[in-house]
Design an enzyme around this catalytic site. Structure first.
Site, PDB file in Angstrom:
ATOM      1  CG  HIS A  82      -2.121   0.794   1.118  1.00  0.00           C
ATOM      2  ND1 HIS A  82      -3.295   0.267   0.642  1.00  0.00           N
ATOM      3  CD2 HIS A  82      -2.386   2.094   1.385  1.00  0.00           C
ATOM      4  CE1 HIS A  82      -4.230   1.200   0.634  1.00  0.00           C
ATOM      5  NE2 HIS A  82      -3.702   2.325   1.068  1.00  0.00           N
ATOM      6  CG  ASP A 161     -10.540   3.113   4.977  1.00  0.00           C
ATOM      7  OD1 ASP A 161     -10.119   4.171   5.495  1.00  0.00           O
ATOM      8  OD2 ASP A 161     -10.154   2.711   3.869  1.00  0.00           O
ATOM      9  NE  ARG A 168      -8.445  10.991   6.265  1.00  0.00           N
ATOM     10  CZ  ARG A 168      -7.559  10.109   5.796  1.00  0.00           C
ATOM     11  NH1 ARG A 168      -7.876   8.835   5.660  1.00  0.00           N
ATOM     12  NH2 ARG A 168      -6.348  10.465   5.484  1.00  0.00           N
ATOM     13  CB  SER A 183      -7.219   5.327   6.395  1.00  0.00           C
ATOM     14  OG  SER A 183      -7.433   5.020   5.054  1.00  0.00           O
ATOM     15  CE  LYS A 187      -7.242   1.476   2.304  1.00  0.00           C
ATOM     16  NZ  LYS A 187      -7.645   2.713   2.928  1.00  0.00           N
TER      17      LYS A 187
HETATM   18  N1  URA Z   1      -4.100   5.575   1.694  1.00  0.00           N
HETATM   19  C1  URA Z   1      -5.145   5.183   2.471  1.00  0.00           C
HETATM   20  O1  URA Z   1      -5.659   4.086   2.293  1.00  0.00           O
HETATM   21  N2  URA Z   1      -5.585   5.995   3.415  1.00  0.00           N
HETATM   22  C2  URA Z   1      -5.056   7.198   3.642  1.00  0.00           C
HETATM   23  O2  URA Z   1      -5.507   7.889   4.532  1.00  0.00           O
HETATM   24  C3  URA Z   1      -3.963   7.630   2.851  1.00  0.00           C
HETATM   25  C4  URA Z   1      -3.508   6.780   1.872  1.00  0.00           C
END
Ligand code: URA
Length: 429
Positions: A82, A161, A168, A183, A187
């Site tokens: 990620h 999320d 956001r 966040s 995930k």
């Molecule tokens: N990627 C995400 O999944 N969440 C964030 O807040 C920033 C980047």
């Protein structure tokens, strides 16, 4: 317990208890807390921050707001990767298929564009038919059958999320360590991988403006990962200028396709090789990163990486013919240099904002995206440029390109001396 008391507490800079955080996450996911109340609380968190305990509790509540997948019946090693967000950051789209070519299962849950940064889900949805909303059964089956699946947050997996992230994006609450850490890690916990690599970005085009903040974010995410039994490695990358050449959803798919076929920009190549080599090491495929990097290049050159990407697109309902015929915007406008010299700076924040102004991102949650809109850079930091030479191209269906051209020209700083080497990867934690 009620949401107004919780908002006032955080507004006044006090610590929230586990039960209060869980109440907010549960009731907002259900819809009994409104968007305007959630906005107020999220803004209070943004302004007053959260300590480690609160961040961990927020993350775990979000992770458990839906189901959490157990993929241990597929393999002992399930990989996810990620990025904390960037401009032109298409690394995930390139690394994930490469990793799957080695038989390492990839279970990846991504997000949409956030603030000035693009999102892998929006990029994949620019491919006609590509489904990012697979059922959990389809997600799991795809990993079993072709070794890879890439989806978005769903009503089943990390639904909190999905809602907080979209909120956001449109209330200027993106650059916050507790909100980003919860966040991302919610995930990762929900999607079932047990080994993850996080590309943690810093600089003008990232949410963390300094390397120190990127390190702090990395430490919190690694600690939450450790608590949840997930081996976590963070690669800190420089996002002062965009990654690669293309910024914008279908433009980034085009660059990722080219990269998977072996035609990679130098910065993209360095980051792709490094992250892929680390993942191979975590998957017990060799401790020597240089040897792993050679294998990565081999699987690009022998066509396996691109073939895996095509397989993924096909399996998730995408039109694979589109990959060789990617739609372009109606207007492609050239931006020429008015100066001569070396590019000293290419401000990724201005480029990200310009891409949004062209239609590549959202201003409101429900805004549609123009997948074809974006920017193609022809010159980057340390390149030489002459007067009248092309700096970049704007791709747009709107008529605001004169204004955007002016902005993009301010993103470039040109000077006489060639700058020192630009660092792409600052460290691995
Ligand atoms: N990627 C995400 O999944 N969440 C964030 O807040 C920033 C980047």
């Amino acid at each position: 317990m009620n949401i107004i008391d919780i908002i006032s507490k955080k507004r006044d800079g006090k610590e929230l208890q586990k039960e209060e955080i869980e109440y907010f996450v549960k009731e907002y996911t259900k819809g009994t807390i409104t968007d305007y109340q959630a906005s107020a609380l999220v803004m209070a968190i943004y302004i007053n921050g959260m300590n480690y305990e609160e961040t961990k509790n927020l993350c775990l509540a979000m992770a458990h707001s839906g189901e959490t997948l157990d993929l241990s019946d597929i393999s002992d090693t399930i990989i996810d990767k990620h990025s904390s967000g960037g401009v032109g950051d298409k690394i995930t789209l390139i690394v994930m298929p490469i990793i799957a070519t080695f038989g390492i299962p990839v279970a990846k849950m991504s997000g949409r564009g956030l603030g000035i940064t693009g999102g892998t889900i929006d990029k994949l949805e620019s491919i006609p038919g590509y489904r990012t909303d697979l059922s959990l059964e389809e997600f799991k089956n795809n990993i079993k059958e072709i070794g890879i699946s890439l989806i978005g947050q769903t009503k089943d997996l990390a639904p909190a999320d999905k809602k907080i992230y979209a909120l956001r994006d449109t209330i200027a609450c993106t650059e916050s360590i507790p909100l980003i850490a919860s966040s991302i890690m919610s995930k990762k916990i929900a999607a079932g991988a047990n080994k993850i690599v996080l590309e943690v970005t810093y600089g003008k085009g990232a949410f963390m403006k300094t390397e120190e903040d990127a390190i702090s974010l990395s430490k919190i995410m690694s600690e939450i990962g450790r608590l949840s039994g997930i081996e976590t490695v963070c690669v800190i990358t420089n996002m002062n200028q965009p990654i690669g050449k293309n910024i914008g959803n279908s433009l980034e798919i085009e660059e990722a396709v080219r990269a998977l076929k072996g035609d990679m920009e130098e910065d993209v190549k360095e980051i792709v090789k490094h992250i892929s080599a680390i993942i191979m090491k975590m998957a017990n495929m060799g401790d020597d990163l240089e040897e792993n990097k050679k294998k990565v290049i081999e699987n690009i050159e022998n066509g396996k990486a691109y073939k895996k990407f095509v397989e993924l697109v096909q399996k998730q309902g995408g039109d694979v013919n589109y990959l060789s015929n990617i739609e372009k915007a109606k207007n492609i406008v050239e931006i020429k240099s008015q100066e001569e010299g070396y590019i000293q700076e290419l401000n990724a924040e201005i480029i990200g904002k310009s891409a949004i102004a062209l239609g590549a991102g959202r201003m409101k949650k429900e805004d549609p995206i123009d997948y074809t809109a974006g920017i193609v850079l022809q010159k980057k930091i340390r390149d030489k440029v002459n007067i009248g030479e092309t700096l970049a191209y704007i791709h747009t269906n709107k008529d605001n390109f004169e204004e955007v051209t002016k902005d993009i020209l301010t993103a470039y700083k040109i000077g006489k001396e060639k700058p020192e080497k630009y660092i792409h990867i600052s460290r691995t934690i």
